[in-house]
Scaffold this active site. Structure first.
Site, PDB file in Angstrom:
ATOM      1  N   SER A   8      40.278  23.575 112.984  1.00 35.39           N
ATOM      2  CA  SER A   8      41.007  23.091 114.153  1.00 35.39           C
ATOM      3  C   SER A   8      40.088  22.840 115.338  1.00 35.39           C
ATOM      4  CB  SER A   8      42.095  24.095 114.547  1.00 35.39           C
ATOM      5  OG  SER A   8      41.534  25.352 114.866  1.00 35.39           O
ATOM      6  N   ASP A  12      42.671  26.109 124.356  1.00 35.39           N
ATOM      7  CA  ASP A  12      43.229  27.460 124.398  1.00 35.39           C
ATOM      8  C   ASP A  12      43.866  27.725 125.760  1.00 35.39           C
ATOM      9  OD1 ASP A  12      42.257  27.888 121.883  1.00 35.39           O
ATOM     10  OD2 ASP A  12      40.587  29.176 122.499  1.00 35.39           O
ATOM     11  N   GLY A  48      39.727  26.292 119.236  1.00 38.46           N
ATOM     12  CA  GLY A  48      39.887  25.818 117.864  1.00 38.46           C
ATOM     13  C   GLY A  48      38.820  26.437 116.989  1.00 38.46           C
ATOM     14  N   PHE A 102      46.531  26.102 121.537  1.00 40.05           N
ATOM     15  CA  PHE A 102      46.632  27.500 121.132  1.00 40.05           C
ATOM     16  C   PHE A 102      47.046  28.296 122.367  1.00 40.05           C
ATOM     17  CE2 PHE A 102      44.363  31.672 120.724  1.00 40.05           C
ATOM     18  CZ  PHE A 102      45.078  32.179 119.642  1.00 40.05           C
ATOM     19  N   GLN A 172      44.307  32.181 110.079  1.00 33.94           N
ATOM     20  CA  GLN A 172      45.662  32.088 110.643  1.00 33.94           C
ATOM     21  C   GLN A 172      46.626  31.292 109.771  1.00 33.94           C
ATOM     22  OE1 GLN A 172      42.795  31.225 112.303  1.00 33.94           O
ATOM     23  NE2 GLN A 172      42.959  31.653 114.500  1.00 33.94           N
ATOM     24  N   GLN A 173      46.123  30.436 108.904  1.00 34.44           N
ATOM     25  CA  GLN A 173      47.015  29.615 108.097  1.00 34.44           C
ATOM     26  C   GLN A 173      47.580  30.352 106.891  1.00 34.44           C
ATOM     27  OE1 GLN A 173      48.397  27.369 109.347  1.00 34.44           O
ATOM     28  NE2 GLN A 173      47.344  25.432 109.577  1.00 34.44           N
ATOM     29  N   ASN A 195      39.954  38.901 108.080  1.00 37.46           N
ATOM     30  CA  ASN A 195      39.948  40.192 108.758  1.00 37.46           C
ATOM     31  C   ASN A 195      40.719  41.178 107.889  1.00 37.46           C
ATOM     32  OD1 ASN A 195      42.732  39.905 109.311  1.00 37.46           O
ATOM     33  ND2 ASN A 195      42.333  39.000 111.321  1.00 37.46           N
ATOM     34  N   GLY A 228      33.602  47.413 112.509  1.00 39.71           N
ATOM     35  CA  GLY A 228      32.528  46.637 111.909  1.00 39.71           C
ATOM     36  C   GLY A 228      32.985  45.690 110.819  1.00 39.71           C
ATOM     37  N   ASP A 257      35.413  34.046 115.092  1.00 38.13           N
ATOM     38  CA  ASP A 257      34.699  32.785 114.915  1.00 38.13           C
ATOM     39  C   ASP A 257      33.209  32.975 115.211  1.00 38.13           C
ATOM     40  OD1 ASP A 257      37.159  31.596 114.381  1.00 38.13           O
ATOM     41  OD2 ASP A 257      37.441  30.958 116.460  1.00 38.13           O
TER      42      ASP A 257
END
Length: 327
Positions: A8, A12, A48, A102, A172-173, A195, A228, A257
């Site tokens: 993306s 923001d 993005g 966003f 996120q998708q 994550n 971590g 990111d």
């Protein structure tokens, strides 16, 4: 190594709620939530995942290619990315839709509630990665990040067909993807980024156990916030890398990111995974101390000091010679 990052491109809108989300949630009533949070700060910044990761790679001296779709309002964002060293020639510009938005609210505990409007991102599915490779003179690695789902599927299939190394980063998708789509994005990737929460969600989506995921990918990198990063593979023990302690906390947006940018720069420099993860953690902390995902200042001496403080002289000895082009 030439790295393309598909994902993306967005603006923001970052808001800060001085209270705690958890204090507003009523147990037993979570099936009918109606809440409004009064924010006391708003920052509008470029963002993005694709733009953020390429920005970080460029700051570390690489020349990444951003592959995504944006609106006619991309002009200023594009100029700042190019000034940082990002190749934006593969960005598709929509003639009818605005660049994605966003909107994210962060509370006092650094918890976040966010909404993403796709806008022009929906046109990313029309980008042909094979044409991009030809136009930029070749690619070695493609990170498939959060984007229009059809674009993610197309880029993954094309990258495998071109025999390019793939880093899968559905992030996120995952909330939008079906199980079949998620399996398609993950299977055969050389690297998988999630994550800790996404790791569990990915297993639910795919129906695969953690061991089965590791048999589908080369290496699985799981970020754990203040705890971590874990680097996992099917044929070696887990590698746990502690986080770099921040001097202050400004905004967690874009921290993941930044880690990906640092890790992939380490891969491009052929560093061992431990050092690549340490570099990613150091860059992530720089972003954590900044508001916005592409406004941070990156100084070689500061990055070296963070690495030495967190990981010792060995990390500095391996990484410092590679930071000559940091900007």
């Amino acid at each position: 190594m030439r790295i393309a990052v598909t994902g993306s491109v967005a603006t923001d809108h970052l808001l800060v709620f001085p209270g705690r989300f958890a204090e507003q949630l009523i147990e037993g009533r979570l099936d009918r939530v109606s809440l409004s949070f009064l924010a006391d700060r708003l920052d509008v910044r470029p963002g993005g995942v694709g733009a953020n990761i390429t920005f970080g790679l460029a700051r570390l001296g690489l020349r990444p290619v951003l592959v995504g779709a944006a609106g006619t309002d991309f002009a200023d964002l594009g100029r700042s990315l190019r000034a940082a060293g990002v190749d934006t020639s593969a960005v598709r510009i929509s003639d009818r839709l605005h660049t994605a938005r966003f909107v994210c609210t962060t509370d006092a505990d650094q918890n976040q509630i966010a909404t993403f409007y796709a806008g022009a991102m929906a046109e990313a599915r029309h980008i042909d990665l094979a044409e991009v490779r030809g136009a930029v003179g070749g690619l070695d690695l493609v990170l498939v990040g959060a984007d229009d789902p059809q674009a993610m599927l197309r880029h993954t299939a094309t990258a495998h067909a071109l025999d390019l190394d793939v880093a899968a980063d559905p992030s996120q998708q995952l909330a939008r993807l079906t199980g079949e789509q998620t399996r398609h994005l993950v299977d055969g990737a050389r690297w998988l980024f999630t994550n800790e929460y996404e790791a569990a969600l990915l297993q639910r989506r795919t129906g695969w156990s953690a061991a089965e995921v590791l048999h589908k990918v080369g290496t699985w990198i799981v970020t754990r916030g203040a705890d971590g990063v874990s680097v996992l593979s099917a044929d070696s023990p887990p590698l746990d890398v502690p986080a770099v302690e921040p001097r202050t906390v400004a905004d967690p947006t874009g921290v993941g990111d930044a880690f990906r940018a640092g890790f992939l720069a380490g891969v491009a420099w052929e560093l061992p995974y431990r050092r690549a993860a340490q570099l990613g953690c150091a860059l992530a902390t720089v972003v954590l101390e900044s508001v916005g995902t592409q406004e941070y200042k990156l100084l070689p001496g500061d990055l070296v000091a963070r690495l030495e403080h967190a990981y010792g002289r060995g990390a500095v000895r391996d990484v410092e010679p590679l930071l000559a082009d940091v900007s």
